[in-house]
Design a protein around this motif. Structure first.
Motif, short mmCIF file in Angstrom:
data_model
loop_
_atom_site.label_atom_id
_atom_site.label_comp_id
_atom_site.label_asym_id
_atom_site.label_seq_id
_atom_site.Cartn_x
_atom_site.Cartn_y
_atom_site.Cartn_z
N GLY A 1 16.95 37.29 44.10
CA GLY A 1 15.76 38.10 44.28
C GLY A 1 14.71 37.83 43.23
N GLU A 2 13.75 38.75 43.15
CA GLU A 2 12.61 38.59 42.26
C GLU A 2 13.06 38.43 40.80
OE1 GLU A 2 8.45 40.94 41.08
OE2 GLU A 2 9.78 41.71 42.65
N GLY A 3 12.46 37.45 40.12
CA GLY A 3 12.77 37.22 38.71
C GLY A 3 13.95 36.31 38.47
N THR A 4 14.61 35.83 39.53
CA THR A 4 15.75 34.93 39.35
C THR A 4 15.37 33.53 39.84
OG1 THR A 4 16.74 35.25 41.54
CG2 THR A 4 17.27 36.87 39.84
N THR A 5 16.20 32.55 39.51
CA THR A 5 15.96 31.17 39.96
C THR A 5 16.43 30.94 41.38
OG1 THR A 5 18.13 30.39 39.19
CG2 THR A 5 16.29 30.35 37.60
N GLY A 6 17.30 31.82 41.86
CA GLY A 6 17.90 31.60 43.17
C GLY A 6 19.02 30.58 43.15
N LEU A 7 19.42 30.14 41.97
CA LEU A 7 20.44 29.11 41.84
C LEU A 7 21.82 29.66 41.50
CD1 LEU A 7 18.34 26.47 39.82
CD2 LEU A 7 18.78 26.53 42.29
N GLY A 8 21.95 30.97 41.42
CA GLY A 8 23.24 31.56 41.11
C GLY A 8 24.30 31.16 42.12
N LYS A 9 25.48 30.89 41.63
CA LYS A 9 26.57 30.39 42.48
C LYS A 9 27.83 31.21 42.24
CE LYS A 9 29.41 26.23 43.14
NZ LYS A 9 29.65 24.85 42.68
N PRO A 10 28.50 31.63 43.29
CA PRO A 10 29.79 32.32 43.10
C PRO A 10 30.78 31.38 42.43
CG PRO A 10 28.97 32.64 45.34
CD PRO A 10 28.11 31.58 44.72
N LEU A 11 31.51 31.90 41.44
CA LEU A 11 32.43 31.09 40.66
C LEU A 11 33.81 31.74 40.57
CD1 LEU A 11 30.01 30.31 37.67
CD2 LEU A 11 30.65 28.72 39.51
N LYS A 12 34.81 30.92 40.38
CA LYS A 12 36.15 31.38 40.02
C LYS A 12 36.37 31.08 38.54
CE LYS A 12 38.82 29.23 43.05
NZ LYS A 12 40.06 28.91 43.82
N PRO A 13 37.20 31.87 37.86
CA PRO A 13 37.44 31.58 36.43
C PRO A 13 38.10 30.21 36.27
CG PRO A 13 39.04 33.17 37.23
CD PRO A 13 38.02 33.01 38.31
N ILE A 14 37.64 29.47 35.26
CA ILE A 14 38.26 28.18 34.96
C ILE A 14 39.72 28.38 34.57
CG2 ILE A 14 38.23 26.23 33.37
CD1 ILE A 14 35.19 26.68 33.11
N THR A 15 39.94 29.37 33.71
CA THR A 15 41.29 29.65 33.21
C THR A 15 42.07 30.46 34.24
OG1 THR A 15 40.42 29.71 30.97
CG2 THR A 15 42.61 30.65 31.32
N HIS A 16 43.27 30.02 34.56
CA HIS A 16 44.13 30.78 35.45
C HIS A 16 44.73 31.95 34.66
CE1 HIS A 16 44.71 27.58 38.73
NE2 HIS A 16 43.77 27.14 37.90
N PRO A 17 44.50 33.18 35.09
CA PRO A 17 45.07 34.32 34.36
C PRO A 17 46.60 34.26 34.31
CG PRO A 17 43.37 35.05 35.89
CD PRO A 17 43.64 33.60 36.21
N LEU A 18 47.15 34.74 33.22
CA LEU A 18 48.61 34.83 33.12
C LEU A 18 49.15 35.81 34.15
CD1 LEU A 18 51.21 34.11 31.55
CD2 LEU A 18 50.73 36.06 30.06
N ARG A 19 48.46 36.94 34.30
CA ARG A 19 48.80 37.94 35.33
C ARG A 19 47.58 38.14 36.21
NH1 ARG A 19 50.85 43.25 32.36
NH2 ARG A 19 49.10 42.73 30.98
N ASN A 20 47.80 38.24 37.50
CA ASN A 20 46.67 38.43 38.40
C ASN A 20 46.36 39.90 38.65
OD1 ASN A 20 48.68 39.27 40.15
ND2 ASN A 20 48.51 37.49 41.51
N ASP A 21 47.05 40.78 37.91
CA ASP A 21 46.83 42.22 38.12
C ASP A 21 47.04 42.95 36.80
OD1 ASP A 21 46.16 44.41 39.59
OD2 ASP A 21 48.13 44.68 40.50
N ILE A 22 46.21 42.64 35.82
CA ILE A 22 46.28 43.29 34.51
C ILE A 22 46.05 44.79 34.68
CG2 ILE A 22 45.24 43.39 32.21
CD1 ILE A 22 44.42 40.44 32.61
N PRO A 23 46.86 45.65 34.05
CA PRO A 23 46.67 47.09 34.23
C PRO A 23 45.31 47.58 33.74
CG PRO A 23 48.79 46.61 33.21
CD PRO A 23 48.02 45.33 33.21
#
Length: 343
Positions: free
Chosen positions: A146-168
């Motif tokens: 939207g207004e004020g952005t480049t429009g280049l934002g991209k959905p990303l996944k974390p580079i690092t694989h979490p040790l747990r996928n459901d941290i409390p």
């Protein structure tokens, strides 16, 4: 019932005995160590620093302030500490209040419940790492456009694989709607001023959340980690005055005069007149008088002060009220050992 060490946040200077307290907590069977933040020291740095010397205790935040970090930044910090600690991290979150959120972080405070729901959902997307992280909500849109952005934002996944996928995730909630939300979307509740006297009221709020479609937990596997001042002493009368300034600060000095969520907790306990008087005195600079007028019974509602037998019986009462962990703040390694002996 378990015990957790609550290190809190720093005052004008760092505490000089936290290494000793953490070592004692690990040695004497405490379940967890928690740190906090306000508008001085942060919660993550000391938790990682002191946690690096431990092998067993869980490492929690009580609490991180939502507005201090974007949800993805918080998720990154959490997955990092979770790796470093071998899967011992608990993310404790809270919305704080408008005085801090808008005055310190420069962020809008509106709609705290909706913000919390979005925040937790985004963090869980990061840890699940099933797809690039996106969010269509109004508070934390990802990717931003939207207004004020480049429009280049991209959905990303974390580079690092979490040790747990459901941290409390635990939430520091005080009002009925926020507590119900906690039971619906979180793994635990971090009440700051808990009183067993209101257990039925708390249970009604929690049950509302547990009954919602898609609720994560039930009462059987939901944690309640309540902060509790516990002092074992034969000089009860001489000890209570040392706790009252802390209550006066939260009752009369946190938030603004007409928006103080901690004060509302004590109003729900039935102490509206005390809150009004403490607030008036505290905000006029008469802080000692504000503390002095707090009745002993107000201290007794959320603290345990007395002989060993009295403390042991009160701990049992808190456990019967649903508390699974008591977060305590002993001042020495000897007090850590003494409290550990209770359980």
């Amino acid at each position: 019932m378990k015990l957790g060490l609550q290190l809190g946040y720093w005052g004008a200077q760092p505490a000089d005995n936290h290494a000793e307290l953490v070592a004692a907590a690990e040695r004497h069977g405490f379940d967890s160590v928690f740190t906090a933040e306000a508008w001085g020291s942060d919660a993550y740095t000391p938790l990682a620093w002191w946690g690096s010397s431990t092998e067993r205790v869980r490492l929690g935040t009580s609490v991180l302030q939502l507005s201090a970090r974007t949800p993805t930044a918080c998720a990154m910090a959490a997955l990092t500490l979770d790796h470093l600690s071998g899967g011992r991290h608990i993310v404790g979150l809270g919305v704080s209040g408008p005085q801090v959120v808008e005055g310190w972080y420069g962020r809008p405070f509106a709609k705290p419940l909706a913000r919390t729901r979005e925040y937790v959902d985004i963090m869980r997307q990061v840890w699940a790492r099933e797809a690039p992280v996106t969010n269509d909500g109004p508070h934390y849109p990802l990717p931003l456009s939207g207004e004020g952005t480049t429009g280049l934002g991209k959905p990303l996944k974390p580079i690092t694989h979490p040790l747990r996928n459901d941290i409390p995730v635990f939430l520091g909630a005080e009002g009925p709607k926020n507590v119900a939300l906690t039971a619906e979307i979180a793994d635990g509740w971090l009440p700051l001023f808990f009183t067993p006297r209101m257990a039925d009221t708390y249970n009604s709020w929690l049950d509302e959340g547990f009954a919602r479609p898609g609720a994560r937990r039930s009462r059987a596997d939901f944690e309640i980690c309540a902060t509790a001042q516990i002092v074992i002493t034969d000089d009860r009368a001489g000890t209570l005055p040392f706790i009252k300034p802390f209550l006066a600060l939260y009752m009369g000095g946190m938030g603004s005069e007409d928006t103080n969520f901690h004060a509302e907790v004590y109003r729900r306990m039935g102490y509206s007149d005390v809150v009004d008087e403490v607030t008036e005195l505290f905000r006029s600079g008469r802080k000692d008088e504000a503390a002095a007028i707090i009745p002993d019974e107000v201290v007794d509602d959320s603290a345990i002060v007395g002989t060993l037998d009295h403390v042991r019986s009160e701990v049992a009462r808190w456990e019967a009220a649903g508390v699974t962990t008591m977060l305590v703040s002993p001042r020495s390694a000897a007090e850590v050992e003494q409290l550990a002996g209770l359980l």
